[in-house]
Design an enzyme around this catalytic site. Structure first.
Site, PDB file in Angstrom:
ATOM      1  N   ASP A 163       0.713  -1.171  -0.079  1.00  0.00           N
ATOM      2  CA  ASP A 163       0.133  -0.007   0.072  1.00  0.00           C
ATOM      3  C   ASP A 163       0.863   1.348  -0.014  1.00  0.00           C
ATOM      4  O   ASP A 163       0.633   2.111  -0.779  1.00  0.00           O
ATOM      5  CB  ASP A 163      -0.952  -0.235   1.266  1.00  0.00           C
ATOM      6  CG  ASP A 163      -1.890  -1.040   1.185  1.00  0.00           C
ATOM      7  OD1 ASP A 163      -2.303  -1.411  -0.156  1.00  0.00           O
ATOM      8  OD2 ASP A 163      -2.775  -1.335   2.107  1.00  0.00           O
TER       9      ASP A 163
ATOM     10  N   GLU B 231      -8.972  -2.649   4.122  1.00  0.00           N
ATOM     11  CA  GLU B 231      -8.639  -2.062   5.611  1.00  0.00           C
ATOM     12  C   GLU B 231      -9.634  -1.307   6.052  1.00  0.00           C
ATOM     13  O   GLU B 231     -10.139  -1.403   7.190  1.00  0.00           O
ATOM     14  CB  GLU B 231      -7.230  -1.670   5.360  1.00  0.00           C
ATOM     15  CG  GLU B 231      -6.236  -2.569   4.913  1.00  0.00           C
ATOM     16  CD  GLU B 231      -4.721  -2.247   4.975  1.00  0.00           C
ATOM     17  OE1 GLU B 231      -3.682  -2.839   5.087  1.00  0.00           O
ATOM     18  OE2 GLU B 231      -4.574  -0.688   4.867  1.00  0.00           O
TER      19      GLU B 231
END
Length: 264
Positions: A47, A148
């Site tokens: 990420d 997430e």
């Protein structure tokens, strides 16, 4: 296992168009904010690697913070250093070991609870990112992805404390595909996701299921599908779908600004 052969079609994207859109959007966002650039925390994971790459394409005014702790795997540190060098950021980065800061906070709270200490680590990094951003008149560029965010798999006012989330509408599996498109190092793209807030922590280990399974469930939940419908369509366990739905619902407060109680 998921048996539906059309499953992958749900999350297919044109990653060239996605890249152009996100780079241009981020460039415009920084300009419209009146800030000079952006700072991002680089962890060595997919990420932050994707976000750092997009930022470096959006502006020359980028800065990277690498903030390892005693629970940061050596490979993550090496990958973070390598990535920032790939992005011509060797002279635009600071490496800060946060252990002493975290130790001081933990002593004040008088705790060694791994979850509390782990969240202190995440919030320490947020403080450092904002201090550097304010010093440079930059924005804090967040690295959270959609998986997430929906699962609540982030620390409120830690890695969730940012100014903008460029990849926040991409599921984890899509971020990996975008990383492949951006030609990021394969060991970053394929690395198990982990905030590394304590030794041995992995996201999928805690979830008990891979993002390849979770992401289609999240996608269909967002489309308003019912639990039984999702179970049938994906060929997954009903209890898993219910557990994922519960995680999304119970973490809703983390995605919202603090509630203001309006007076009658």
């Amino acid at each position: 296992m998921i048996s539906n052969p059309t499953l992958k079609n749900y999350l297919d994207l044109d990653y060239g168009k996605v890249t152009d859109y996100l780079v241009n959007k981020l460039r415009d966002y920084i300009r419209d904010s009146g800030k000079k650039g952006g700072v991002v925390g680089v962890s060595g994971g997919i990420d932050s690697a994707v976000t750092a790459t997009l930022l470096s394409r959006a502006t020359q005014n980028f800065y990277f913070l690498i903030m390892p702790s005693n629970s940061t795997p050596q490979q993550d540190l090496e990958d973070a250093l390598h990535l920032t060098e790939m992005l011509n950021g060797k002279d635009k980065r600071t490496i800060i070991s946060i252990d002493n800061i975290v130790e001081n906070f933990s002593n004040v709270v008088n705790t060694r609870d791994k979850l509390i200490v782990g969240n202190i680590k995440a919030r320490t990094r947020m403080i450092l990112l904002y201090a550097f951003a304010q010093k440079m008149d930059y924005l804090v560029i967040g690295t959270g992805d959609k998986s997430e965010l929906l699962l609540g798999y982030f620390t409120k006012y830690g890695d969730g404390g940012v100014d903008v989330l460029p990849i926040g509408d991409l599921f984890k599996t899509q971020v990996r595909k975008l990383g492949e498109y951006l030609k990021l190092p394969s060991r970053i793209v394929s690395k198990p996701s982990s905030p590394a807030l304590w030794e041995g922590q992995t996201a999928e280990g805690e979830l008990g299921v891979s993002y390849e399974v979770v992401d289609p469930i999240l996608y269909l939940l967002e489309k308003g599908k019912g639990d039984l419908e999702i179970t049938s369509e994906l060929g997954v366990n009903l209890n898993l779908v219910r557990r994922i739905r519960t995680m999304v619902e119970r973490s809703r407060h983390k995605r919202l600004p603090p509630e203001i109680f309006k007076l009658p």
